[in-house]
Write a protein that holds these residues in place. Structure first.
Motif, PDB file in Angstrom:
ATOM      1  N   GLY A  80       0.816  -1.205   0.000  1.00  0.00           N
ATOM      2  CA  GLY A  80       0.000   0.000   0.000  1.00  0.00           C
ATOM      3  C   GLY A  80       0.848   1.252   0.000  1.00  0.00           C
ATOM      4  O   GLY A  80       0.362   2.345   0.286  1.00  0.00           O
ATOM      5  N   ASP A  81       2.118   1.086  -0.314  1.00  0.00           N
ATOM      6  CA  ASP A  81       3.074   2.193  -0.272  1.00  0.00           C
ATOM      7  C   ASP A  81       3.364   2.639  -1.701  1.00  0.00           C
ATOM      8  O   ASP A  81       2.462   3.024  -2.421  1.00  0.00           O
ATOM      9  N   PRO A 270      -4.300   6.952   2.746  1.00  0.00           N
ATOM     10  CA  PRO A 270      -5.375   6.132   2.180  1.00  0.00           C
ATOM     11  C   PRO A 270      -5.405   4.722   2.745  1.00  0.00           C
ATOM     12  O   PRO A 270      -6.478   4.119   2.859  1.00  0.00           O
ATOM     13  N   ASP A 271      -4.236   4.195   3.110  1.00  0.00           N
ATOM     14  CA  ASP A 271      -4.183   2.847   3.674  1.00  0.00           C
ATOM     15  C   ASP A 271      -4.968   2.751   4.976  1.00  0.00           C
ATOM     16  O   ASP A 271      -5.650   1.748   5.237  1.00  0.00           O
ATOM     17  N   LYS A 272      -4.909   3.789   5.790  1.00  0.00           N
ATOM     18  CA  LYS A 272      -5.640   3.779   7.057  1.00  0.00           C
ATOM     19  C   LYS A 272      -7.145   3.886   6.831  1.00  0.00           C
ATOM     20  O   LYS A 272      -7.938   3.232   7.521  1.00  0.00           O
ATOM     21  N   LEU A 273      -7.559   4.715   5.869  1.00  0.00           N
ATOM     22  CA  LEU A 273      -8.979   4.828   5.567  1.00  0.00           C
ATOM     23  C   LEU A 273      -9.538   3.495   5.058  1.00  0.00           C
ATOM     24  O   LEU A 273     -10.648   3.097   5.424  1.00  0.00           O
ATOM     25  N   ASP A 278     -13.684   2.798   5.569  1.00  0.00           N
ATOM     26  CA  ASP A 278     -14.379   4.026   5.207  1.00  0.00           C
ATOM     27  C   ASP A 278     -15.190   3.766   3.937  1.00  0.00           C
ATOM     28  O   ASP A 278     -14.653   3.261   2.939  1.00  0.00           O
ATOM     29  N   PRO A 279     -16.483   4.074   3.931  1.00  0.00           N
ATOM     30  CA  PRO A 279     -17.338   3.698   2.796  1.00  0.00           C
ATOM     31  C   PRO A 279     -16.920   4.319   1.469  1.00  0.00           C
ATOM     32  O   PRO A 279     -17.009   3.668   0.423  1.00  0.00           O
ATOM     33  N   PRO A 294      -1.769   4.409  -3.170  1.00  0.00           N
ATOM     34  CA  PRO A 294      -0.557   4.318  -2.368  1.00  0.00           C
ATOM     35  C   PRO A 294      -0.425   5.434  -1.340  1.00  0.00           C
ATOM     36  O   PRO A 294      -0.865   6.563  -1.563  1.00  0.00           O
ATOM     37  N   ASN A 295       0.155   5.104  -0.212  1.00  0.00           N
ATOM     38  CA  ASN A 295       0.530   6.111   0.772  1.00  0.00           C
ATOM     39  C   ASN A 295       1.876   6.674   0.333  1.00  0.00           C
ATOM     40  O   ASN A 295       2.900   5.992   0.408  1.00  0.00           O
ATOM     41  N   LEU A 296       1.878   7.914  -0.130  1.00  0.00           N
ATOM     42  CA  LEU A 296       3.073   8.524  -0.705  1.00  0.00           C
ATOM     43  C   LEU A 296       3.924   9.265   0.322  1.00  0.00           C
ATOM     44  O   LEU A 296       4.857   9.973  -0.032  1.00  0.00           O
TER      45      LEU A 296
END
Length: 318
Positions: A80-81, A270-273, A278-279, A294-296
């Motif tokens: 997710g990175d 975004p990875d945490k959401l 999160d819907p 990706p989490n940038l």
């Protein structure tokens, strides 16, 4: 100073990389030969077995890099990175090179998580990104893939032992025949990478040289805001500023459609959401082929600059 084979050559090639960038702007045609007695041949590179997304077996040296111009990166499919961003960026390079990919230029993405990334999983990953032919997604034993990374100077000793996300995000482009190898960033301009692979490193030279341009005739590069710089090098591989969809949704009007607080968090983590179910995040993930945003690793100032740029350039004309 330690001198280990390809790593030393890569460090010294930094000067050549700067030179390439200047020549690219001026339309020049730089070339250089591999050092005499270049050690980067079958005695240096491992000839280990790898398997592609279709279950076909290859030997790393004999089948994949010998006498070839190649781009080689290392990914894991549940990353997710930066892995999704890197794949999207290289996809742009592949499209620019067209049908040369798979003929005289070759792309290889090698998994660093072979226990998870079976050929079936790699096939699904390639299909998500709508990858064209000529690009192999490969897996092999952990020992063998780590050896390849070390030989290419893409393994960070003492850092990666227990955490996949700490792997080096740099990748290699090179020509085994001439011994030319360059370490690049996944956020390099795709047109620059395509030019390097398709011309500078290529075994096939164009029939005529590009027109020479003097420094005095070179156009002054426009000043980019921080937000534009971030968009061009981090976001444009997946998103347009219009309505049309790419790998991800078009960004036209997004700053008006989404709450600012949500948008800030989606860009930053975004990875945490997604982990929180999160819907909106889940809907986007499902709608866009389950490609992970990706989490940038952007900071708050980066996020604000990016939103400001999208707000100013991604809205319909009034």
């Amino acid at each position: 100073m330690k001198r280990h084979g390809v790593v030393v050559y890569l460090k010294s090639s930094f000067i050549f990389t700067v030179f390439i960038s200047a020549m690219l702007i001026l339309g020049g045609s730089p070339s250089w030969a591999a050092p005499k007695g270049s050690p980067w041949n079958e005695d240096y590179f491992p000839n280990v077995k790898l398997t592609d997304q279709d279950g076909k077996s290859f030997r790393f040296y004999d089948d994949l890099i010998k006498d070839k111009v190649v781009a080689i990166n290392f990914i894991y499919t549940h990353c997710g990175d930066t892995c999704p961003a890197e794949t999207a960026s290289l996809r742009q390079v592949q499209r620019l090179l067209g049908d040369r990919v798979g003929k005289d230029i070759f792309f290889y993405s090698i998994s660093i998580d072979p226990e998870h990334d079976t050929p079936k999983v790699l096939k699904e990953y390639a299909d998500k990104f709508r990858i064209n032919s000529g690009w192999l997604f490969l897996t092999g034993s952990k020992e063998d893939t780590t050896l390849i990374r070390k030989k290419l100077g893409l393994y960070r000793d003492g850092v990666e032992a227990n955490k996949l996300s700490e792997h080096s995000t740099s990748f290699m482009i090179g020509n085994e025949r001439t011994g030319q190898w360059m370490k690049r960033s996944p956020f390099d301009e795709p047109k620059t990478l395509a030019w390097l692979m398709g011309y500078s490193l290529s075994n096939i030279k164009p029939s005529r040289k590009p027109n020479q341009v003097n420094y005095s005739e070179a156009k002054q590069l426009p000043n980019m805001t921080k937000g534009e710089d971030l968009y061009r090098f981090r976001c444009a591989s997946c998103h347009s500023l219009g309505k049309e969809d790419g790998l991800g949704p078009g960004l036209q009007g997004v700053a008006k459609v989404r709450e600012k607080a949500w948008l800030r968090r989606w860009i930053k983590e975004p990875d945490k959401l997604l982990a929180e179910k999160d819907p909106i995040a889940i809907d986007l993930y499902n709608r866009y082929n389950k490609i992970l945003m990706p989490n940038l690793r952007l900071n708050d100032a980066d996020v604000e600059a990016l939103i400001d740029y999208i707000e100013a350039n991604g809205n319909p004309a009034q």
